[in-house]
Design a protein around this motif. Structure first.
Motif, mmCIF file in Angstrom:
data_model
loop_
_atom_site.group_PDB
_atom_site.id
_atom_site.type_symbol
_atom_site.label_atom_id
_atom_site.label_comp_id
_atom_site.label_asym_id
_atom_site.label_seq_id
_atom_site.Cartn_x
_atom_site.Cartn_y
_atom_site.Cartn_z
ATOM 1 N N LEU A 109 0.810 -1.214 0.000
ATOM 2 C CA LEU A 109 0.000 0.000 0.000
ATOM 3 C C LEU A 109 0.847 1.269 0.000
ATOM 4 C CD1 LEU A 109 -2.755 -0.948 2.599
ATOM 5 C CD2 LEU A 109 -2.813 -1.199 0.117
ATOM 6 N N LEU A 110 0.237 2.346 -0.502
ATOM 7 C CA LEU A 110 0.837 3.681 -0.468
ATOM 8 C C LEU A 110 -0.143 4.636 0.197
ATOM 9 C CD1 LEU A 110 2.199 3.959 -4.140
ATOM 10 C CD2 LEU A 110 3.566 3.578 -2.082
ATOM 11 N N THR A 111 0.367 5.475 1.096
ATOM 12 C CA THR A 111 -0.449 6.509 1.726
ATOM 13 C C THR A 111 0.064 7.870 1.281
ATOM 14 O OG1 THR A 111 -0.726 5.090 3.680
ATOM 15 C CG2 THR A 111 -1.342 7.410 3.904
ATOM 16 N N PRO A 112 -0.597 8.518 0.322
ATOM 17 C CA PRO A 112 -0.134 9.830 -0.165
ATOM 18 C C PRO A 112 0.021 10.832 0.977
ATOM 19 C CG PRO A 112 -1.809 8.960 -1.620
ATOM 20 C CD PRO A 112 -1.771 8.036 -0.427
ATOM 21 N N GLY A 113 1.101 11.605 0.913
ATOM 22 C CA GLY A 113 1.373 12.605 1.931
ATOM 23 C C GLY A 113 2.137 12.085 3.126
ATOM 24 N N ARG A 114 2.364 10.772 3.172
ATOM 25 C CA ARG A 114 3.121 10.180 4.269
ATOM 26 C C ARG A 114 4.405 9.544 3.732
ATOM 27 N NH1 ARG A 114 -0.573 10.230 8.626
ATOM 28 N NH2 ARG A 114 1.241 9.718 9.922
ATOM 29 N N ASN A 115 5.235 9.034 4.630
ATOM 30 C CA ASN A 115 6.568 8.558 4.240
ATOM 31 C C ASN A 115 6.558 7.150 3.658
ATOM 32 O OD1 ASN A 115 7.768 10.927 5.054
ATOM 33 N ND2 ASN A 115 8.464 10.152 7.018
ATOM 34 N N LEU A 116 7.465 6.939 2.711
ATOM 35 C CA LEU A 116 7.729 5.616 2.158
ATOM 36 C C LEU A 116 9.211 5.322 2.344
ATOM 37 C CD1 LEU A 116 6.490 3.205 0.513
ATOM 38 C CD2 LEU A 116 7.529 4.264 -1.505
ATOM 39 N N LYS A 117 9.499 4.218 3.036
ATOM 40 C CA LYS A 117 10.877 3.791 3.259
ATOM 41 C C LYS A 117 11.275 2.806 2.173
ATOM 42 C CE LYS A 117 13.785 1.453 6.711
ATOM 43 N NZ LYS A 117 13.785 0.778 8.046
ATOM 44 N N ILE A 118 12.320 3.145 1.424
ATOM 45 C CA ILE A 118 12.795 2.324 0.318
ATOM 46 C C ILE A 118 14.149 1.744 0.704
ATOM 47 C CG2 ILE A 118 13.327 2.276 -2.152
ATOM 48 C CD1 ILE A 118 11.771 4.964 -2.358
ATOM 49 N N VAL A 119 14.254 0.424 0.718
ATOM 50 C CA VAL A 119 15.493 -0.249 1.084
ATOM 51 C C VAL A 119 16.031 -0.999 -0.130
ATOM 52 C CG1 VAL A 119 16.549 -2.015 2.560
ATOM 53 C CG2 VAL A 119 14.808 -0.485 3.496
ATOM 54 N N GLY A 120 17.327 -0.878 -0.373
ATOM 55 C CA GLY A 120 17.918 -1.558 -1.516
ATOM 56 C C GLY A 120 19.424 -1.415 -1.528
ATOM 57 N N SER A 121 19.999 -1.475 -2.697
ATOM 58 C CA SER A 121 21.448 -1.359 -2.854
ATOM 59 C C SER A 121 21.753 -0.332 -3.939
ATOM 60 C CB SER A 121 22.043 -2.720 -3.233
ATOM 61 O OG SER A 121 23.438 -2.629 -3.441
ATOM 62 N N LYS A 122 22.622 0.615 -3.621
ATOM 63 C CA LYS A 122 23.059 1.651 -4.548
ATOM 64 C C LYS A 122 21.884 2.458 -5.114
ATOM 65 C CE LYS A 122 27.317 -0.763 -5.736
ATOM 66 N NZ LYS A 122 28.207 -1.288 -6.770
ATOM 67 N N ILE A 123 20.960 2.831 -4.220
ATOM 68 C CA ILE A 123 19.774 3.573 -4.657
ATOM 69 C C ILE A 123 19.819 5.043 -4.267
ATOM 70 C CG2 ILE A 123 18.242 1.569 -4.727
ATOM 71 C CD1 ILE A 123 17.234 2.380 -1.947
ATOM 72 N N LYS A 124 20.936 5.515 -3.742
ATOM 73 C CA LYS A 124 21.039 6.931 -3.397
ATOM 74 C C LYS A 124 20.775 7.773 -4.637
ATOM 75 C CE LYS A 124 24.190 10.388 -1.449
ATOM 76 N NZ LYS A 124 25.507 10.633 -0.826
ATOM 77 N N VAL A 125 19.901 8.759 -4.505
ATOM 78 C CA VAL A 125 19.554 9.628 -5.632
ATOM 79 C C VAL A 125 20.681 10.622 -5.838
ATOM 80 C CG1 VAL A 125 17.881 11.275 -6.539
ATOM 81 C CG2 VAL A 125 17.099 9.352 -5.135
ATOM 82 N N ALA A 126 21.354 10.526 -6.997
ATOM 83 C CA ALA A 126 22.502 11.389 -7.293
ATOM 84 C C ALA A 126 22.515 11.697 -8.774
ATOM 85 C CB ALA A 126 23.807 10.706 -6.877
ATOM 86 N N GLY A 127 22.826 12.954 -9.100
ATOM 87 C CA GLY A 127 22.849 13.397 -10.485
ATOM 88 C C GLY A 127 21.952 14.602 -10.672
ATOM 89 N N GLU A 128 22.269 15.413 -11.647
ATOM 90 C CA GLU A 128 21.551 16.670 -11.853
ATOM 91 C C GLU A 128 20.557 16.622 -12.998
ATOM 92 O OE1 GLU A 128 21.801 19.111 -9.754
ATOM 93 O OE2 GLU A 128 23.343 18.032 -8.612
ATOM 94 N N ASP A 129 20.590 15.580 -13.820
ATOM 95 C CA ASP A 129 19.694 15.505 -14.969
ATOM 96 C C ASP A 129 18.242 15.403 -14.509
ATOM 97 O OD1 ASP A 129 19.805 14.961 -18.099
ATOM 98 O OD2 ASP A 129 18.250 13.672 -17.251
ATOM 99 N N ALA A 130 17.324 15.893 -15.339
ATOM 100 C CA ALA A 130 15.898 15.874 -14.983
ATOM 101 C C ALA A 130 15.356 14.451 -14.849
ATOM 102 C CB ALA A 130 15.100 16.636 -16.036
ATOM 103 N N SER A 131 16.046 13.497 -15.450
ATOM 104 C CA SER A 131 15.591 12.103 -15.380
ATOM 105 C C SER A 131 15.919 11.450 -14.048
ATOM 106 C CB SER A 131 16.243 11.284 -16.501
ATOM 107 O OG SER A 131 17.649 11.201 -16.305
ATOM 108 N N ILE A 132 16.759 12.103 -13.228
ATOM 109 C CA ILE A 132 17.183 11.542 -11.947
ATOM 110 C C ILE A 132 16.119 11.801 -10.890
ATOM 111 C CG2 ILE A 132 18.942 11.609 -10.142
ATOM 112 C CD1 ILE A 132 19.918 10.483 -12.804
ATOM 113 N N GLY A 133 15.817 10.795 -10.080
ATOM 114 C CA GLY A 133 14.866 10.993 -8.999
ATOM 115 C C GLY A 133 14.095 9.740 -8.664
ATOM 116 N N VAL A 134 13.085 9.902 -7.811
ATOM 117 C CA VAL A 134 12.187 8.819 -7.427
ATOM 118 C C VAL A 134 10.852 9.053 -8.126
ATOM 119 C CG1 VAL A 134 11.038 7.650 -5.506
ATOM 120 C CG2 VAL A 134 13.345 8.611 -5.194
ATOM 121 N N PHE A 135 10.353 8.025 -8.802
ATOM 122 C CA PHE A 135 9.154 8.167 -9.619
ATOM 123 C C PHE A 135 8.115 7.114 -9.262
ATOM 124 C CE2 PHE A 135 12.632 9.925 -12.028
ATOM 125 C CZ PHE A 135 12.113 11.051 -12.652
#
Length: 244
Positions: free
Chosen positions: A152-178
């Motif tokens: 489930l997703l609750t809009p407006g509240r936090n989502l904890k994402i666990v993984g490997s090498k998922i740190k958001v880095a880079g300046e391009d518009a394509s970079i981010g969490v979607f």
């Protein structure tokens, strides 16, 4: 000796879900694809020799699932033999007189394997393909509000994402969490100011205002350890998330 009827392929990934052993791994199955009710019914006829048409089986299955959902919403538990299902209330009640509050409490449906499905496990052979190539991967997400894992997703509240090498880095518009609408493929990007935690093995975000529906989660990043990679990598959760 068990009769091997099925084979599952899996890769090994660094185990970031436990901290006691920094050198251990977790196996992640290689999913061929996701099957819907129609495809399963067609396979039951073409492979399994079902004695009714695929369309008739699909119609009956949809009727069953619709009624099952209705009964779950009335508080009944379900045991199909292959899985059990029940309705659970999440959240803390601070006093005996406190009533249910949708802003504080939530309802989720829990599904667990049943005896008939469990009995098939000895018939499965697991083929470990080795350690996966060094790339970003999402292993698990937790909706902090409901406590739901990979669901489930609750809009407006936090989502904890666990993984490997998922740190958001880079300046391009394509970079981010979607969040990608599973039906329309419309992409909703998490505002950079709503990325609460940004580490290689854990990213915490505020879930955007998403309409009810189903979504895929993607983390697009150029993170490569100490340096930025030339090309972005995309890590996609292999589960569908739902806004109710």
């Amino acid at each position: 000796m068990a009769n091997i009827l099925h084979r599952i392929k899996a890769y090994l990934y660094d185990n970031v879900l436990t901290k006691d052993n920094p050198n251990d791994f977790t196996a992640r199955t290689v999913s061929e694809r996701s099957l819907n009710v129609q495809q399963i019914c067609q396979a039951a006829v073409s492979r399994g020799g079902a004695d009714i048409s695929a369309s008739s089986m699909e119609h009956a299955t949809e009727l069953f699932l619709k009624e099952m959902a209705y009964q779950l919403c009335d508080g009944f538990s379900v045991n199909t033999g292959y899985f059990t299902a029940s309705t659970t209330i999440r959240g803390v009640f601070d006093s005996p007189s406190e009533t249910f509050n949708k802003d504080k409490h939530s309802i989720i449906f829990q599904f667990n394997q049943g005896e008939k499905l469990r009995s098939e496990i000895p018939n499965i052979e697991v083929n470990i393909l080795g350690v996966a190539e060094s790339s970003a991967v999402i292993l698990q997400v937790t909706d902090v509000k409901s406590g739901s894992v990979n669901d489930l997703l609750t809009p407006g509240r936090n989502l904890k994402i666990v993984g490997s090498k998922i740190k958001v880095a880079g300046e391009d518009a394509s970079i981010g969490v979607f969040f990608v609408d599973a039906t329309t493929q419309a992409r909703t990007k998490v505002d950079s100011s709503d990325i609460v935690t940004n580490n290689p093995s854990e990213v915490m975000v505020v879930i955007p205002t998403l309409p009810a529906g189903t979504y895929n989660l993607e983390v697009v990043t150029q993170y490569g350890g100490g340096t930025l990679l030339k090309d972005a990598r995309t890590a996609t959760l292999d589960k569908i998330l739902t806004v109710v």
